[in-house]
Design a protein around this motif. Sequence first.
Motif, PDB file in Angstrom:
ATOM      1  N   CYS A   1      56.191 -79.460 108.597  1.00 49.36           N
ATOM      2  CA  CYS A   1      57.355 -80.167 107.792  1.00 49.36           C
ATOM      3  C   CYS A   1      58.523 -80.174 108.273  1.00 49.36           C
ATOM      4  O   CYS A   1      59.470 -81.073 107.799  1.00 49.36           O
ATOM      5  CB  CYS A   1      57.298 -79.453 106.271  1.00 49.36           C
TER       6      CYS A   1
ATOM      7  N   CYS B   1      60.991 -82.851 106.245  1.00 48.89           N
ATOM      8  CA  CYS B   1      60.615 -83.573 105.185  1.00 48.89           C
ATOM      9  C   CYS B   1      61.362 -83.365 103.761  1.00 48.89           C
ATOM     10  O   CYS B   1      61.854 -81.982 103.565  1.00 48.89           O
ATOM     11  CB  CYS B   1      59.112 -82.972 104.808  1.00 48.89           C
TER      12      CYS B   1
ATOM     13  N   LEU C   1      60.152 -80.779 101.285  1.00 46.42           N
ATOM     14  CA  LEU C   1      59.807 -79.513 101.796  1.00 46.42           C
ATOM     15  C   LEU C   1      60.724 -78.522 101.074  1.00 46.42           C
ATOM     16  O   LEU C   1      61.979 -78.825 100.844  1.00 46.42           O
ATOM     17  CB  LEU C   1      60.110 -79.271 103.316  1.00 46.42           C
TER      18      LEU C   1
ATOM     19  N   CYS D   1      55.406 -77.611  99.013  1.00 42.54           N
ATOM     20  CA  CYS D   1      55.883 -79.138  99.004  1.00 42.54           C
ATOM     21  C   CYS D   1      55.836 -79.615  97.447  1.00 42.54           C
ATOM     22  O   CYS D   1      55.033 -79.299  96.492  1.00 42.54           O
ATOM     23  CB  CYS D   1      54.247 -79.876  99.467  1.00 42.54           C
TER      24      CYS D   1
ATOM     25  N   ARG E   1      50.790 -85.738  98.261  1.00 46.22           N
ATOM     26  CA  ARG E   1      51.538 -85.825  99.604  1.00 46.22           C
ATOM     27  C   ARG E   1      50.845 -87.045 100.441  1.00 46.22           C
ATOM     28  O   ARG E   1      49.739 -87.448 100.178  1.00 46.22           O
ATOM     29  CB  ARG E   1      51.374 -84.624 100.207  1.00 46.22           C
TER      30      ARG E   1
ATOM     31  N   CYS F   1      49.991 -86.010 106.040  1.00 45.16           N
ATOM     32  CA  CYS F   1      50.288 -84.477 105.828  1.00 45.16           C
ATOM     33  C   CYS F   1      48.986 -83.696 105.508  1.00 45.16           C
ATOM     34  O   CYS F   1      48.830 -82.843 105.862  1.00 45.16           O
ATOM     35  CB  CYS F   1      51.341 -84.382 104.903  1.00 45.16           C
TER      36      CYS F   1
END
Length: 170
Positions: A63, A110, A113, A119, A125, A129
């Motif tokens: 990430c 990301c 993140l 997440c 997602r 990912c």
Amino acid sequence: MRINTMIDEYRRLLRLAERDKKMIKDKLTKLDRRRTMTLQKRIHEFHDEVFAEVDCLKCGNCCREVGPRIIEPDIVRIAKDQNMKKNTYIAHTMVSDEDGDWVFKDCPPCPYLGENNFCHIYDVRPRACKDYPHTKDRDIHKRLKRLAIDTQYCPAAYLIVNKIIEEFKP
């Protein structure tokens, strides 16, 4: 072997992956293509073994270091989750990369993140990912060069590759 000091252990594995980068690429390139179904099946089994031990929340390196390719169904799903129309979501959060694929703006890291590697959009997602490092993909045996690259970002990928090399001795 249960990994107790996850962060330190993962950093160590990434250093080893960097050290072994050329050897990994060479060995994966040499794998005997006549064993493709066996190889694919074993990679899937290695994936399950490794991810029974590896906790991605203790790492999150993918990430921070790898931007996922975002496909149309991802955009629709995430936009809906964010209460936005697809085109508005694209305008605010996406850019087209050099290959014409959609990616998040200013990624990596990301934008979703969160603290402790959580997440913020985990349930919706992107597929890239969800599937990373793609070692459960149906045609993983055809994408071993990509897997070699993924060892630089994912300690689990490095462990899986070591199992491949140990068993198939290319």
